[in-house]
Write a protein that holds these residues in place. Structure first.
Motif, short mmCIF file in Angstrom:
data_model
loop_
_atom_site.label_atom_id
_atom_site.label_comp_id
_atom_site.label_asym_id
_atom_site.label_seq_id
_atom_site.Cartn_x
_atom_site.Cartn_y
_atom_site.Cartn_z
N TYR A 334 0.83 -1.20 0.00
CA TYR A 334 0.00 0.00 0.00
C TYR A 334 0.87 1.26 0.00
CZ TYR A 334 0.78 0.95 4.99
OH TYR A 334 1.34 1.28 6.20
N ASP A 335 0.39 2.31 -0.68
CA ASP A 335 1.14 3.56 -0.72
C ASP A 335 0.33 4.75 -0.21
OD1 ASP A 335 -0.61 4.09 -2.87
OD2 ASP A 335 0.86 3.51 -4.36
N GLU A 336 -0.91 4.48 0.25
CA GLU A 336 -1.69 5.53 0.88
C GLU A 336 -2.73 4.91 1.81
OE1 GLU A 336 -4.78 7.71 -1.27
OE2 GLU A 336 -4.45 6.39 -3.01
N THR A 337 -3.09 5.66 2.83
CA THR A 337 -4.18 5.25 3.72
C THR A 337 -5.16 6.40 3.84
OG1 THR A 337 -3.00 6.02 5.70
CG2 THR A 337 -2.70 3.71 5.08
N GLU A 338 -6.39 6.04 4.09
CA GLU A 338 -7.46 7.02 4.28
C GLU A 338 -8.27 6.62 5.51
OE1 GLU A 338 -9.89 10.40 3.17
OE2 GLU A 338 -8.01 9.68 2.30
N ILE A 339 -8.28 7.46 6.53
CA ILE A 339 -9.12 7.20 7.69
C ILE A 339 -10.55 7.56 7.31
CG2 ILE A 339 -9.62 7.78 10.09
CD1 ILE A 339 -6.65 8.30 10.49
N LEU A 340 -11.38 6.53 7.14
CA LEU A 340 -12.76 6.75 6.69
C LEU A 340 -13.66 7.21 7.82
CD1 LEU A 340 -13.14 3.62 4.37
CD2 LEU A 340 -12.43 5.94 3.75
N SER A 341 -13.37 6.76 9.03
CA SER A 341 -14.12 7.23 10.18
C SER A 341 -13.35 6.92 11.45
CB SER A 341 -15.52 6.59 10.24
OG SER A 341 -15.43 5.20 10.47
N ARG A 342 -13.52 7.79 12.44
CA ARG A 342 -12.93 7.59 13.76
C ARG A 342 -13.88 8.18 14.78
NH1 ARG A 342 -7.28 7.55 15.60
NH2 ARG A 342 -6.62 8.37 13.59
N ASN A 343 -14.23 7.36 15.77
CA ASN A 343 -15.15 7.81 16.81
C ASN A 343 -14.77 7.11 18.11
OD1 ASN A 343 -17.23 8.73 18.39
ND2 ASN A 343 -18.85 7.61 17.31
N GLY A 344 -14.03 7.81 18.96
CA GLY A 344 -13.54 7.19 20.18
C GLY A 344 -12.59 6.06 19.84
N GLU A 345 -12.91 4.85 20.28
CA GLU A 345 -12.05 3.71 19.98
C GLU A 345 -12.42 3.02 18.67
OE1 GLU A 345 -10.58 2.34 24.39
OE2 GLU A 345 -12.40 1.39 23.60
N LEU A 347 -12.55 2.71 14.70
CA LEU A 347 -11.67 3.21 13.64
C LEU A 347 -11.91 2.41 12.36
CD1 LEU A 347 -9.24 5.08 12.88
CD2 LEU A 347 -7.75 3.16 13.52
N LEU A 348 -11.94 3.11 11.22
CA LEU A 348 -12.10 2.47 9.91
C LEU A 348 -11.09 3.09 8.96
CD1 LEU A 348 -13.91 0.46 8.25
CD2 LEU A 348 -15.20 2.49 7.51
N VAL A 349 -10.25 2.25 8.34
CA VAL A 349 -9.16 2.73 7.49
C VAL A 349 -9.18 1.99 6.15
CG1 VAL A 349 -6.65 3.00 7.27
CG2 VAL A 349 -7.74 3.25 9.51
N ALA A 350 -8.97 2.74 5.08
CA ALA A 350 -8.83 2.16 3.74
C ALA A 350 -7.37 2.26 3.30
CB ALA A 350 -9.73 2.89 2.74
N TYR A 351 -6.92 1.24 2.57
CA TYR A 351 -5.54 1.18 2.08
C TYR A 351 -5.56 1.13 0.56
CZ TYR A 351 -4.81 -0.20 6.93
OH TYR A 351 -4.82 -0.24 8.31
N GLY A 352 -4.75 1.96 -0.07
CA GLY A 352 -4.72 2.01 -1.52
C GLY A 352 -3.34 1.79 -2.09
N ARG A 353 -3.32 1.36 -3.33
CA ARG A 353 -2.07 1.24 -4.06
C ARG A 353 -2.30 1.75 -5.47
NH1 ARG A 353 -0.38 -4.41 -3.99
NH2 ARG A 353 -1.68 -4.67 -5.85
N GLN A 354 -1.55 2.76 -5.84
CA GLN A 354 -1.68 3.38 -7.16
C GLN A 354 -3.13 3.80 -7.44
OE1 GLN A 354 0.03 0.61 -9.97
NE2 GLN A 354 2.10 0.88 -9.16
N GLY A 355 -3.75 4.35 -6.39
CA GLY A 355 -5.10 4.89 -6.54
C GLY A 355 -6.21 3.87 -6.46
N LYS A 356 -5.88 2.57 -6.25
CA LYS A 356 -6.88 1.51 -6.19
C LYS A 356 -6.98 0.97 -4.76
CE LYS A 356 -7.48 1.46 -10.72
NZ LYS A 356 -8.75 1.88 -11.35
#
Length: 398
Positions: A334-345, A347-356
């Motif tokens: 993976y070359d990027e991460t996106e925190i999609l949501s965070r609320n207290g404990e 957490l939801l994270v997406a991982y991408g590679r070359q935009g995918k």
């Protein structure tokens, strides 16, 4: 094909056997395994068994008598790919088709073997460690991976003083990235777990039974129970003389057929196959993968498989402090991460590679992670993932 031998009677092997029957195979199926008892739900070893919430009778699943299977209780010794025979102890089993599903074993410990020093792979390991935890006060975990952190959570619930020694700078940083790893570390520290990152263990000491763990920087940690959780290796020792290159597991093509063989497939923890989804060879140690891949491999043996190959976005979960950590896909590369949501404990994270999109991981997010499985399998754009996350947020707030 009238006689199939399945090496390994755990999840992948039994899934293959079931799939053979469902696909119409009415020949002889022999499963070879060194464990004589009925199969069991292996994820519960580091969860319910260790905590004592469930016992051995609860974790076991009934042997599928309706499938007409033969269990050969013996240790695998050798395979002769030319003669099409498997040797298990003193028994030689001829085969027309072979399924290799021997799983993985704990990576050998480099430390002194003492009482109350454990690895954690089998039901027997879990039962023995549960008994030892009942009389212990101080647990040191060598390795802060998924199993190590699960055990840390169980031990804290049981009232032990817990120290995790992790060689990396962030627990699970290699698998889930710095943001998620730090989030998990904070979760444990808030509950009293001492986490030492970037530290190396130099030895385990005691007179018969463990008394302390020493670190390379000179630190000594008192301990009356230790878990060595430094990963696993594929169970391929019995294939040493087969001529196969098993350095990374059993080498397979995209259809789980073992390279350089005829009528041999592999599935589960032991298989190192070319995953068309990620366009690289992978080895996956997840329970759901063992089920799905065992099913596909059996159909491959019968020529009733999808010729495009076994394309998998692996799903994994871990229970910690009553919360479920889930991931779908693979973060490798993976070359990027996106925190999609965070609320207290949460957490939801997406991982991408070359935009995918290649993976989504979440903690205490219910069914949300699995709702992204289709996007992971399709390798949707990260922009599409962000749009989906915003739509979910809007739905929640409305």
């Amino acid at each position: 094909m009238r006689r199939v031998v399945i090496a390994g009677a755990a999840t992948a092997g039994l899934s293959a056997a079931r799939a053979l029957r469902q696909a119409g195979f009415d020949g002889r199926i022999q499963l070879v395994d060194s464990e004589p008892a009925s199969p069991y739900r292996r994820p519960e070893v580091s969860k319910g068994i260790l905590e004592g919430r469930i016992d051995e009778t609860t974790i076991r699943t009934p042997w599928p008598d309706d499938l007409g299977l033969e269990l050969v209780t013996a240790s695998l010794r050798h395979v002769d790919l030319g003669a099409r025979t498997v040797v298990a102890d003193a028994v030689t089993l001829p085969y027309d088709g072979l399924v290799v599903a021997t799983g993985s074993v704990a990576r050998p410990s480099p430390f002194q073997q003492l009482g109350n020093v454990f690895s954690l792979r089998s039901l027997d390991d879990g039962m023995r460690m549960h008994q030892a935890l009942a009389g212990a006060q101080r647990l040191v975990l060598i390795g802060g991976g998924f199993i190590g952190l699960e055990v840390a959570a169980v031990a804290r619930k049981l009232g032990l003083h817990v120290t995790v020694v992790e060689a990396a700078e962030v627990p699970l940083g290699h698998a889930l990235g710095a943001d998620f790893g730090e989030h998990l570390a904070a979760l444990h520290r808030d509950r009293g777990v001492k986490i030492l990152c970037g530290r190396m263990v130099s030895g385990i000491h005691g007179a018969g039974t463990v008394e302390s763990v020493s670190l390379a920087d000179g630190t000594h940690l008192p301990a009356d129970i230790v878990l060595v959780s430094i990963g696993s290796v594929p169970a391929v020792g019995w294939l040493a003389s087969s001529g196969l290159d098993t350095a990374r597991g059993v080498p397979c093509d995209r259809t789980c057929a073992v390279r350089g063989t005829t009528d041999v497939v592999a599935a589960g923890d032991v298989a190192h196959w070319y995953n068309p989804l990620y366009q690289r060879h992978v080895r996956v140690e997840h329970w759901t993968n063992a089920i799905e891949q065992g099913t596909y491999a059996a159909r491959r043996l019968l020529g009733k498989h999808d010729p495009e190959g076994f394309a998998s976005a692996p799903y994994f979960w871990s229970d910690q402090y009553g919360m479920r950590l889930q991931s779908v896909g693979s973060t490798t590369g993976y070359d990027e991460t996106e925190i999609l949501s965070r609320n207290g404990e949460k957490l939801l994270v997406a991982y991408g590679r070359q935009g995918k999109l290649i993976c989504v991981a979440g903690l205490d997010t219910g069914t949300t992670v699995m709702s992204y499985r289709r996007l992971v399998s399709e390798q949707a754009t990260m922009d599409a993932v962000r749009t989906k996350a915003r739509e979910k947020e809007d739905t929640v707030h409305s």
